[in-house]
Design an enzyme around this catalytic site. Structure first.
Site, PDB file in Angstrom:
ATOM      1  CB  CYS A   1      -0.904   0.008   1.238  1.00  0.00           C
ATOM      2  SG  CYS A   1      -1.855   1.540   1.395  1.00  0.00           S
TER       3      CYS A   1
ATOM      4  CB  CYS B   1      -2.179   4.678   4.235  1.00  0.00           C
ATOM      5  SG  CYS B   1      -3.563   3.922   3.382  1.00  0.00           S
ATOM      6  CB  SER B   2       0.011   0.907   6.556  1.00  0.00           C
ATOM      7  OG  SER B   2      -0.852   1.576   7.452  1.00  0.00           O
ATOM      8  CB  CYS B   3      -4.466  -0.780   2.650  1.00  0.00           C
ATOM      9  SG  CYS B   3      -5.210   0.867   2.602  1.00  0.00           S
TER      10      CYS B   3
END
Lengths: 94, 115, 214
Positions: free
Chosen positions: C118, C121-123
């Protein structure tokens, strides 16, 4: 949605989910995902219409040009329809 | 003159960066609580994950570099709860002052004195 | 000092106590967490019990759950077809509590190796695999894996043959991804549980492959 699409080059401020490295790049629709609430509205607590979302596949050659590590490796990303325009072969020329 | 071209700091794909750091840390209880508050308050409709991401992005690159992951998340959760009117800045400020007065460590401050 | 037994004695489902963070000096952001949590409980948004239950729910999720899904797909062709058609439904069919997760499984083959990231962000498929590793959330991985995936994979110890195509999947919107790794050679006689033990978190992100047996 036609098979080949180009991501808009727009650079508005605010919360958008079309990554900058794919803007202006042409890819192929890998699959249609259905309609999802528009994050550009949701992020501000505003009413959000459901917009079509696509998985679009780009080649490394298209995204990074001559700097590509391997031209035929690919990147898939989810892009909302309002960031995409159909591409015909003629428009494909640089 | 600003040379900013609209490409925001959090939009990292393709940028220059160093080696991958494979070090891993366990989460502390307060971090797990932040995660739980984020999930519960969003499930109950007080904000969206998009609202949290927007707040994180607007906190800027300096916050990304200097704050831990869950420090940034509690800041974003709070920002969204304030915007949603779940509590006021005054309520938050008074409560934080009260929490700090309970003790010097997390364990002490997490004890509710009026309970 | 009075102690809150919930905080100190509570064990995670794995049986491990939470990390002892109680004696460190109180930070501004920890102060905010306590204040926000208390205000949310007082205003009836949530309760202490609900918060504890949510922590337990999250702690119970781990890469072992994804590994079971992968092992089922390796041994049951019909399940594999359902997984590739709708990975959320297939995970729920196995009894996993994945909430609203919308999951897509991408299959590694002799010709294709998939990698998840991702960049914005940090999906991460946290409702199946648990919380992501630290490196997944950091600048280096997010920046570089879309540009030089083979170099990044080498840093993880994975050297891909030249005739394999790398497919990066950038989780930019509502979907989350899990890699269905290749079943290692020499595992023909193994049952599902033994196969699941070969499936690592990194293999399901695509920065590794399944372990060889033995």
């Amino acid at each position: 949605m036609p098979e080949r699409v180009r991501v808009s080059r727009r650079m508005p401020p605010g919360h958008v989910r079309a990554p900058a490295y794919l803007r202006g790049k042409t890819g192929v629709v890998e699959r249609a995902l259905g309609r999802f609430a528009n994050p550009e509205q949701l992020a501000y607590g505003l009413p959000a219409g459901k917009e079509p979302l696509y998985r679009v596949r780009f080649t490394m050659a298209e995204v990074w040009g001559a700097a590509a590590e391997r031209p035929d490796d690919t990147i898939d990303a989810e892009i909302f329809a309002h960031w995409l325009t159909p591409v015909t072969e003629r428009q494909d020329a640089p | 003159m600003s040379e900013f071209d609209g490409h925001r700091w959090h939009d990292m794909g393709g940028r220059e960066a160093g080696a991958i750091d494979l070090a891993q840390h366990d989460y502390a209880l307060w971090e797990k609580r932040v995660d739980a508050l984020m999930v519960l308050a969003s499930e109950k409709g007080h904000f969206t994950v998009d609202g949290l991401r927007r707040a994180l992005e607007d906190m800027g690159e300096q916050a990304f570099e200097t704050m831990s992951y869950y420090e940034r998340w509690i800041a974003a959760v709070n920002q969204n709860l304030l915007e949603a009117g779940v509590y006021t800045i005054e309520e938050l400020g008074r409560r934080m002052e009260e929490v700090q007065a309970r003790g010097a460590t997390y364990g002490e401050a997490a004890e509710k004195r009026d309970a | 000092m009075p102690h809150d037994h919930h905080d100190h004695d509570h064990l995670s489902p794995s049986g491990h106590p939470y990390r002892k963070d109680q004696d460190h000096p109180l930070s501004y952001w920890q102060t905010m967490e306590i204040a926000v949590r208390e205000l949310l409980v007082e205003k009836g948004v949530t309760s202490d019990a609900e918060i504890m239950a949510q922590i337990d729910r999250m702690d119970a999720r781990s890469p072992a759950d994804g590994a079971r899904v992968v092992a089922r797909a390796w041994t049951d062709p019909e399940f594999k077809a359902r997984l590739l058609a709708d990975a959320s439904a297939a995970s729920r069919e196995m009894g996993f509590d994945i909430g609203a997760l919308r999951l897509i499984a991408v299959e590694n083959t002799a010709q294709v190796h998939n990698v998840i990231v991702c960049t914005l962000c940090s999906c991460y498929p946290r409702n199946l695999l648990g919380l992501p590793p630290d490196w997944y959330k950091q600048r280096a991985y997010r920046s570089r894996v879309v540009r030089e995936p083979r170099k990044v994979l080498r840093e993880f110890g994975l050297e891909l043959p030249d005739d394999v195509t790398v497919r990066i999947h950038d989780s930019t919107a509502d979907m989350r991804y899990i890699v269905l790794p290749r079943r290692p050679d020499g595992t023909e006689g193994m049952d599902e549980a033994a196969l699941a033990a070969l499936v690592t978190r990194d293999a399901m992100i695509g920065v590794g492959v399944a372990r060889m047996p033995g």
